[in-house]
Design an enzyme around this catalytic site. Structure first.
Site, short mmCIF file in Angstrom:
data_model
loop_
_atom_site.label_atom_id
_atom_site.label_comp_id
_atom_site.label_asym_id
_atom_site.label_seq_id
_atom_site.Cartn_x
_atom_site.Cartn_y
_atom_site.Cartn_z
N LYS A 267 44.39 40.01 32.29
CA LYS A 267 44.53 38.71 31.60
C LYS A 267 43.30 38.50 30.74
O LYS A 267 42.32 37.89 31.19
CB LYS A 267 44.64 37.58 32.63
CG LYS A 267 45.89 37.61 33.51
CD LYS A 267 45.90 36.42 34.47
CE LYS A 267 47.05 36.46 35.44
NZ LYS A 267 46.93 35.45 36.51
N ASP B 45 41.72 39.30 36.46
CA ASP B 45 41.92 37.92 36.03
C ASP B 45 40.57 37.41 35.53
O ASP B 45 40.16 37.74 34.41
CB ASP B 45 42.46 37.16 37.25
CG ASP B 45 42.83 35.71 36.98
OD1 ASP B 45 42.01 34.98 36.44
OD2 ASP B 45 43.94 35.29 37.35
N ARG C 206 55.27 41.57 47.22
CA ARG C 206 54.62 42.85 46.92
C ARG C 206 55.62 44.00 46.81
O ARG C 206 55.39 45.00 46.14
CB ARG C 206 53.60 43.21 48.00
CG ARG C 206 52.44 42.23 48.12
CD ARG C 206 51.37 42.83 49.02
NE ARG C 206 50.37 41.85 49.45
CZ ARG C 206 49.31 41.47 48.74
NH1 ARG C 206 49.13 41.96 47.53
NH2 ARG C 206 48.45 40.60 49.22
N GLY D 67 46.79 44.59 46.82
CA GLY D 67 47.62 44.52 45.61
C GLY D 67 47.85 45.82 44.87
O GLY D 67 48.91 46.00 44.28
N VAL E 38 51.69 35.99 38.21
CA VAL E 38 52.74 37.00 38.36
C VAL E 38 52.81 37.54 39.79
O VAL E 38 51.81 37.53 40.52
CB VAL E 38 52.55 38.18 37.37
CG1 VAL E 38 52.77 37.73 35.93
CG2 VAL E 38 51.17 38.82 37.52
N GLU F 121 42.86 48.82 40.35
CA GLU F 121 43.15 47.40 40.62
C GLU F 121 44.57 47.06 40.21
O GLU F 121 45.14 47.67 39.32
CB GLU F 121 42.18 46.52 39.81
CG GLU F 121 40.97 46.04 40.59
CD GLU F 121 41.30 44.95 41.61
OE1 GLU F 121 42.48 44.78 41.99
OE2 GLU F 121 40.35 44.27 42.03
N ASP F 122 45.14 46.05 40.84
CA ASP F 122 46.46 45.56 40.43
C ASP F 122 46.34 44.70 39.18
O ASP F 122 47.09 44.85 38.23
CB ASP F 122 47.15 44.76 41.56
CG ASP F 122 46.26 43.67 42.17
OD1 ASP F 122 45.07 43.56 41.79
OD2 ASP F 122 46.77 42.92 43.02
P1 IMP Z 1 39.69 38.11 39.64
O1 IMP Z 1 38.56 38.35 40.61
O2 IMP Z 1 39.74 36.67 39.18
O3 IMP Z 1 39.68 39.09 38.48
O4 IMP Z 1 41.04 38.26 40.41
C1 IMP Z 1 41.41 39.45 40.89
C2 IMP Z 1 42.38 39.31 42.05
O5 IMP Z 1 43.05 38.05 42.08
C3 IMP Z 1 43.46 40.34 41.88
O6 IMP Z 1 43.08 41.58 42.43
C4 IMP Z 1 44.63 39.69 42.60
O7 IMP Z 1 44.57 39.97 43.97
C5 IMP Z 1 44.43 38.23 42.38
N1 IMP Z 1 45.24 37.71 41.25
C6 IMP Z 1 44.80 37.34 40.02
N2 IMP Z 1 45.81 36.93 39.25
C7 IMP Z 1 46.93 37.06 39.97
C8 IMP Z 1 48.33 36.83 39.70
O8 IMP Z 1 48.75 36.42 38.61
N3 IMP Z 1 49.18 37.10 40.73
C9 IMP Z 1 48.78 37.56 41.94
N4 IMP Z 1 47.49 37.81 42.24
C10 IMP Z 1 46.58 37.55 41.26
MG MG Z 2 43.66 42.47 44.17
#
Ligand code: IMP
Ligand code: MG
Length: 179
Positions: free
Chosen positions: A134, A106, A168, A48, A156, A102-103
């Site tokens: 987020k 979440d 992407r 990402g 998103v 990071e992209d």
């Molecule tokens: P986390 O571990 O829950 O913080 O999620 C991180 C990963 O989940 C990111 O690096 C993304 O690859 C994916 N992700 C979280 N939210 C989204 C979104 O809204 N769209 C696309 N990928 C997401």
């Molecule tokens: Mg990611």
């Protein structure tokens, strides 16, 4: 309003490429000030963050090393909360300032896992840069040093982020239209 379709879902434009580029320039400017006189290693989290990383790193004016890692943790539009593995990191990080790119952050599970793992490699400091964040979903206290945009709890795509592997390549960021 511009809308797009990816597979079974519809998305509306939420952040235009010009705004994205401005945010990245601002982050680069801060990094150019903050990270002066440090030995910097950028660690880009694939897939990402590839687009954010290339636009960010090309604006950095110091000598830097660049590495990429891959984490497997996310399927479809719901995080399963399980980060399994980090692949591709074989740098010596002792004494270095690591900047994780990071992209999106979440729940924070991925970044928490990476921080724990990278800490064992004894860098001097670890900074985190994420294009999107987020805050309402974030479960941890780790400081996110550089954030492009704080966004609501919506799904998103675009500018590196995908839905089932697609989207992407889009230069804008789009938000899922709930139906
Ligand atoms: P986390 O571990 O829950 O913080 O999620 C991180 C990963 O989940 C990111 O690096 C993304 O690859 C994916 N992700 C979280 N939210 C989204 C979104 O809204 N769209 C696309 N990928 C997401
Ligand atoms: Mg990611």
């Amino acid at each position: 309003m511009e809308t797009i379709a990816i597979q079974d879902k519809k998305f509306r434009i939420s952040i235009e490429s010009g705004q994205i580029q401005t945010a990245i320039s601002n982050i680069a400017e801060k990094m150019n000030n903050d990270l002066r006189d440090r030995e910097i290693v950028f660690i880009t989290v694939l897939n990402g963050a590839f687009m954010f990383a290339t636009d960010l790193i090309r604006r950095i004016k110091h000598n830097v090393c660049i590495s990429c890692v891959k984490l497997m943790s996310y399927e479809g539009i719901v995080s399963n909360g399980q980060v399994k593995q980090l692949i591709g990191l074989n740098e010596d990080l002792t004494g270095k300032t690591v900047v994780i790119i990071e992209d999106i952050i979440d729940s924070g599970n991925s970044i928490d896992f990476m921080l724990k793992f990278i800490t064992t490699l004894k860098p001097d400091a670890i900074k985190i840069a994420s294009l999107l964040f987020k805050p309402s979903k974030y479960k941890f206290n780790h400081k996110i040093d550089y954030v492009g945009f704080r966004i609501p709890d919506e799904f998103v795509v675009g500018f590196g982020l995908d839905y089932n592997g697609y989207g992407r390549n889009l230069e804008n960021i789009y938000t899922l239209i709930e139906s």
